[in-house]
Design a protein around this motif. Structure first.
Motif, mmCIF file in Angstrom:
data_model
loop_
_atom_site.group_PDB
_atom_site.id
_atom_site.type_symbol
_atom_site.label_atom_id
_atom_site.label_comp_id
_atom_site.label_asym_id
_atom_site.label_seq_id
_atom_site.Cartn_x
_atom_site.Cartn_y
_atom_site.Cartn_z
ATOM 1 N N PRO A 19 0.854 -1.337 -0.031
ATOM 2 C CA PRO A 19 -0.011 -0.043 0.381
ATOM 3 C C PRO A 19 0.714 1.409 -0.051
ATOM 4 C CG PRO A 19 -0.211 -1.101 2.023
ATOM 5 C CD PRO A 19 0.507 -1.918 1.128
ATOM 6 N N GLU A 20 1.915 1.248 0.508
ATOM 7 C CA GLU A 20 2.848 2.432 0.487
ATOM 8 C C GLU A 20 4.338 2.231 -0.162
ATOM 9 O OE1 GLU A 20 2.727 1.785 4.582
ATOM 10 O OE2 GLU A 20 0.369 1.966 4.041
ATOM 11 N N PRO A 21 4.853 3.093 -0.660
ATOM 12 C CA PRO A 21 6.242 2.807 -1.450
ATOM 13 C C PRO A 21 7.167 2.252 -0.381
ATOM 14 C CG PRO A 21 5.558 5.042 -1.765
ATOM 15 C CD PRO A 21 4.489 4.520 -0.730
ATOM 16 N N GLY A 22 7.918 1.145 -0.935
ATOM 17 C CA GLY A 22 8.886 0.376 -0.183
ATOM 18 C C GLY A 22 8.124 -0.537 0.430
ATOM 19 N N THR A 23 6.871 -0.891 0.442
ATOM 20 C CA THR A 23 6.188 -2.179 1.135
ATOM 21 C C THR A 23 5.636 -3.290 0.057
ATOM 22 O OG1 THR A 23 3.986 -1.094 1.025
ATOM 23 C CG2 THR A 23 5.464 -0.503 3.187
ATOM 24 N N ILE A 24 5.547 -4.503 0.571
ATOM 25 C CA ILE A 24 5.112 -5.354 -0.319
ATOM 26 C C ILE A 24 4.453 -6.397 0.366
ATOM 27 C CG2 ILE A 24 6.028 -7.780 -1.251
ATOM 28 C CD1 ILE A 24 8.371 -6.075 -2.322
ATOM 29 N N ILE A 25 3.182 -6.763 -0.174
ATOM 30 C CA ILE A 25 2.552 -7.963 0.549
ATOM 31 C C ILE A 25 2.836 -9.343 0.287
ATOM 32 C CG2 ILE A 25 0.149 -8.816 0.434
ATOM 33 C CD1 ILE A 25 -0.942 -6.010 0.059
ATOM 34 N N GLN A 26 3.205 -9.917 1.235
ATOM 35 C CA GLN A 26 3.758 -11.310 0.761
ATOM 36 C C GLN A 26 2.455 -12.457 1.336
ATOM 37 O OE1 GLN A 26 7.771 -13.323 2.009
ATOM 38 N NE2 GLN A 26 6.791 -13.123 3.893
ATOM 39 N N TYR A 27 2.057 -13.059 0.066
ATOM 40 C CA TYR A 27 0.992 -13.936 0.237
ATOM 41 C C TYR A 27 1.550 -15.446 0.370
ATOM 42 C CZ TYR A 27 -3.317 -16.345 -1.358
ATOM 43 O OH TYR A 27 -4.341 -17.239 -1.386
ATOM 44 N N PHE A 28 0.990 -16.220 1.415
ATOM 45 C CA PHE A 28 1.312 -17.601 1.458
ATOM 46 C C PHE A 28 0.518 -18.688 0.817
ATOM 47 C CE2 PHE A 28 4.931 -17.375 4.755
ATOM 48 C CZ PHE A 28 4.786 -15.978 4.786
ATOM 49 N N LYS A 29 0.765 -19.193 -0.184
ATOM 50 C CA LYS A 29 0.071 -20.231 -0.569
ATOM 51 C C LYS A 29 0.083 -21.418 0.035
ATOM 52 C CE LYS A 29 2.411 -20.033 -4.962
ATOM 53 N NZ LYS A 29 2.580 -20.240 -6.544
ATOM 54 N N ARG A 77 -3.468 -15.150 5.066
ATOM 55 C CA ARG A 77 -2.492 -15.657 4.224
ATOM 56 C C ARG A 77 -1.504 -14.388 3.929
ATOM 57 N NH1 ARG A 77 -3.038 -20.324 1.649
ATOM 58 N NH2 ARG A 77 -5.126 -21.270 2.277
ATOM 59 N N GLU A 78 -1.670 -13.161 4.590
ATOM 60 C CA GLU A 78 -0.867 -12.217 3.969
ATOM 61 C C GLU A 78 -0.362 -11.326 5.105
ATOM 62 O OE1 GLU A 78 -3.650 -10.399 0.178
ATOM 63 O OE2 GLU A 78 -4.255 -10.090 2.443
ATOM 64 N N GLN A 79 0.884 -11.100 4.678
ATOM 65 C CA GLN A 79 1.862 -10.088 5.702
ATOM 66 C C GLN A 79 2.284 -8.915 4.942
ATOM 67 O OE1 GLN A 79 5.872 -12.245 6.549
ATOM 68 N NE2 GLN A 79 4.278 -13.391 7.600
ATOM 69 N N LEU A 80 2.617 -7.752 5.706
ATOM 70 C CA LEU A 80 3.188 -6.710 5.188
ATOM 71 C C LEU A 80 4.600 -6.720 5.241
ATOM 72 C CD1 LEU A 80 2.409 -3.946 3.467
ATOM 73 C CD2 LEU A 80 2.173 -2.865 5.762
ATOM 74 N N ILE A 81 5.291 -6.544 4.305
ATOM 75 C CA ILE A 81 6.643 -6.389 4.452
ATOM 76 C C ILE A 81 7.544 -5.422 3.947
ATOM 77 C CG2 ILE A 81 6.881 -9.044 4.827
ATOM 78 C CD1 ILE A 81 7.905 -9.271 1.802
ATOM 79 N N LYS A 82 8.845 -5.039 4.249
ATOM 80 C CA LYS A 82 9.558 -4.166 3.738
ATOM 81 C C LYS A 82 10.057 -4.866 2.384
ATOM 82 C CE LYS A 82 10.878 -2.205 8.332
ATOM 83 N NZ LYS A 82 11.860 -2.349 9.317
ATOM 84 N N GLY A 83 10.105 -3.756 1.405
ATOM 85 C CA GLY A 83 10.806 -4.353 0.351
ATOM 86 C C GLY A 83 12.177 -4.271 0.319
ATOM 87 N N VAL A 84 12.806 -5.202 0.016
ATOM 88 C CA VAL A 84 14.410 -5.469 -0.028
ATOM 89 C C VAL A 84 14.941 -6.132 -1.356
ATOM 90 C CG1 VAL A 84 14.319 -5.726 2.582
ATOM 91 C CG2 VAL A 84 14.527 -7.655 1.151
ATOM 92 N N GLU A 85 16.190 -5.855 -1.513
ATOM 93 C CA GLU A 85 16.936 -6.465 -2.787
ATOM 94 C C GLU A 85 17.305 -7.908 -2.145
ATOM 95 O OE1 GLU A 85 19.701 -4.475 -5.873
ATOM 96 O OE2 GLU A 85 20.887 -5.205 -4.063
#
Ligand code: UDP
Length: 254
Positions: A19-29, A77-85
């Motif tokens: 939802p914000e720059p630099g964040t990612i949603i990680q969805y567990f299948k 199933r989802e968590q918000l994480i910081k985008g990393v390389e």
């Protein structure tokens, strides 16, 4: 899941724009794969369990000062994480010999190692994630020497913490896999723990029965994967509901 664009789909997880720059949603299948994708199945409820188990471990690690990408859990199933390389290495820490090291070095499964062993694999599915040395990592520039130093010291701290956590709930932490990433802040960046820590990425043996409580149940056709993962979640005090698979099917039908 239509609201965000998909950034990447892996074997067990999907990453969506956050939802914000630099964040990612990680969805567990619920997908389970083994032997470099040759074996594949769907284990109803696995994603829900791994999301909760990984949330708990990353939160605890954060409290003891292990920098990591976790921000908060968003849903079953989802968590918000910081985008990393992502650094293209699988960092494996072993306390007891099992799995690939037994085949590679001819060691009996169950042999206690005199000290925790840190191994690196180069993340490349097409090559079967080959084991590499620190020298390979530096030579090919997958990480620099400062990052490697951070990775090894964080991996050993995580192993100390996780071994104690598991021992407290009657489980032996045999081995596990970690991934690290570069978290950028302006021109600067730091090495942080990323990905997930769950029974998909650990070997966990029950102390009383010796039963495997991890992905080896799937790899070796032992069955009872969800029961074992649920038991790990229950002992950690993070079991999301009495019957994860039912609850999740109910959600999907709605
Ligand atoms: N592992 C993982 N992802 C991988 C490879 C290994 O999570 O792609 C974990 C695995 O679950 C085990 C540890 O890393 O806990 C050591 O795995 P090993 O090298 O023995 O490989 P395997 O026997 O899984 O081929």
């Amino acid at each position: 899941m239509s609201r965000k664009s998909k950034l990447y789909e892996g074997k067990a997880k999907i990453l969506y724009e956050g939802p914000e720059p630099g964040t990612i949603i990680q969805y567990f299948k619920d997908d389970a794969t083994a032997f470099n994708n040759q074996k594949h199945a769907t284990l109803a409820g696995k994603g829900v369990l791994n999301n909760h188990i990984s949330e708990f471990i990353f939160t605890q690690l954060g409290k003891i000062g292990v920098p990591n990408h976790f921000i908060r859990r968003l849903s079953m199933r989802e968590q918000l994480i910081k985008g990393v390389e992502i650094i293209p290495l699988e960092v494996i820490i072993r306390n007891i010999a099992a799995g690939s090291i037994c085949k590679r070095l001819g060691i009996d499964e169950g042999t206690a190692l005199p000290r925790p062993l840190v191994e690196f694999c180069y993340k490349a599915d097409e090559l079967g994630d080959p084991v590499v040395s620190e020298d390979h990592i530096l030579t090919f520039g997958w990480a620099n020497e400062y990052e490697l130093e951070d990775i090894v010291s964080l991996a050993l701290r995580i192993n100390d913490y996780m071994s104690g956590l598991m021992a407290g709930i009657g489980i032996t932490l045999v081995d596990f896999k970690l991934e690290f990433g570069r978290l950028y802040e302006g021109d600067d960046y730091m090495t942080v723990l990323a990905d997930e820590i769950s029974p998909d990425s650990c070997r966990l043996w029950d102390n009383k029965t010796g039963e495997k409580m991890d992905k080896d149940r799937f790899r070796r056709d032992l069955g009872g994967e969800i029961e074992a993962y649920s038991e790990v979640a229950r002992r950690l005090g993070v079991l999301p509901s009495a019957d994860v698979a039912d609850l999740d099917n109910h959600r999907k039908r709605k």
